[in-house]
Design a protein around this motif. Structure first.
Motif, PDB file in Angstrom:
ATOM      1  N   LEU A   1       3.274   5.197 -12.737  1.00 40.89           N
ATOM      2  CA  LEU A   1       1.858   5.035 -13.093  1.00 40.89           C
ATOM      3  C   LEU A   1       0.947   6.035 -12.386  1.00 40.89           C
ATOM      4  N   ASN A   2       1.532   7.056 -11.761  1.00 40.46           N
ATOM      5  CA  ASN A   2       0.772   8.094 -11.054  1.00 40.46           C
ATOM      6  C   ASN A   2      -0.137   7.513  -9.971  1.00 40.46           C
ATOM      7  N   ALA A   3       0.401   6.654  -9.150  1.00 36.79           N
ATOM      8  CA  ALA A   3      -0.352   6.098  -8.020  1.00 36.79           C
ATOM      9  C   ALA A   3      -0.514   7.175  -6.955  1.00 36.79           C
ATOM     10  N   LYS A   4      -1.558   7.005  -6.132  1.00 33.88           N
ATOM     11  CA  LYS A   4      -1.856   7.971  -5.086  1.00 33.88           C
ATOM     12  C   LYS A   4      -1.790   7.298  -3.722  1.00 33.88           C
ATOM     13  N   VAL A   5      -1.665   8.099  -2.695  1.00 35.51           N
ATOM     14  CA  VAL A   5      -1.588   7.591  -1.327  1.00 35.51           C
ATOM     15  C   VAL A   5      -2.846   6.796  -1.003  1.00 35.51           C
TER      16      VAL A   5
ATOM     17  N   GLN B   1       0.840  -1.184   0.000  1.00 37.56           N
ATOM     18  CA  GLN B   1       0.000   0.000   0.000  1.00 37.56           C
ATOM     19  C   GLN B   1       0.880   1.240   0.000  1.00 37.56           C
ATOM     20  N   VAL B   2       0.483   2.228  -0.815  1.00 40.31           N
ATOM     21  CA  VAL B   2       1.220   3.486  -0.891  1.00 40.31           C
ATOM     22  C   VAL B   2       0.933   4.274   0.381  1.00 40.31           C
TER      23      VAL B   2
ATOM     24  N   VAL C   1       6.091   2.510  -0.490  1.00 41.31           N
ATOM     25  CA  VAL C   1       5.130   1.409  -0.502  1.00 41.31           C
ATOM     26  C   VAL C   1       5.430   0.489   0.680  1.00 41.31           C
ATOM     27  N   GLU C   2       4.429   0.269   1.512  1.00 40.33           N
ATOM     28  CA  GLU C   2       4.579  -0.597   2.674  1.00 40.33           C
ATOM     29  C   GLU C   2       4.084  -2.001   2.328  1.00 40.33           C
ATOM     30  N   THR C   3       4.962  -2.971   2.535  1.00 37.14           N
ATOM     31  CA  THR C   3       4.604  -4.372   2.303  1.00 37.14           C
ATOM     32  C   THR C   3       4.821  -5.145   3.591  1.00 37.14           C
ATOM     33  N   ALA C   4       4.039  -6.180   3.786  1.00 30.10           N
ATOM     34  CA  ALA C   4       4.130  -6.999   4.998  1.00 30.10           C
ATOM     35  C   ALA C   4       5.136  -8.120   4.798  1.00 30.10           C
TER      36      ALA C   4
END
Length: 158
Positions: A57-61, A7-8, A18-21
């Protein structure tokens, strides 16, 4: 490509955080009660990792994204970090034990010192090779954005 969904959590200029588990399959293993690795995995089971990824890809929070790293880059980096110092240590230990012993009297402490010297030389060589190589190939890349369905996607070049 080794992929992970995260998740951003923030945007810094042209990059996403980006946080990953951290995942473990130890809970499904039948031998987990007799395994030390299972105990270590439980200690880190609720941890997460934050990766810095270029936002192509212009991802958002708040959006879920898929990031990945090519297997070849992971294998090459692992070889440099783990195998090169180990092989260098073994080479210098064998050199001290079998070749150098023809010229001078070698004791066990000399072989031990040669082993540590070989590992250190291998580490320095690894650091040099990694600094000299293209840094971008060891960085994760943004593959696609998820928001219930795939919104945007990059063509994968495997």
């Amino acid at each position: 490509m080794i992929k992970e969904i995260g998740q951003v959590i923030a945007i810094e200029e042209d990059f996403l955080l980006v946080e990953t588990a951290i995942k473990s399959t130890c809970n499904t293993c039948a031998a987990k009660s007799n395994c030390g690795t299972s105990t270590i995995a439980q200690a880190f089971s609720n941890k997460s990792v934050v990766n810095k990824v270029k936002n192509i890809l212009n991802a958002k929070v708040g959006e879920s994204v898929e990031i990945g790293i090519p297997e070849a880059s992971l294998l090459q980096g692992s070889f440099y970090l783990y195998m090169l110092p180990l092989l260098s240590a073994i080479f210098l230990a064998c050199t001290a034990q079998f070749w150098l012993s023809r010229f001078i009297e070698i004791q066990e402490i000399h072989v031990i010192l040669a082993t540590f010297l070989g590992g250190y030389i291998g580490f320095l060589l690894s650091r040099y090779l990694l600094n000299k190589s293209d840094v971008d190939k060891y960085q994760p890349v943004l593959i696609r954005i998820y928001n219930g369905e795939i919104i945007n996607s990059v063509i994968e070049l495997d």
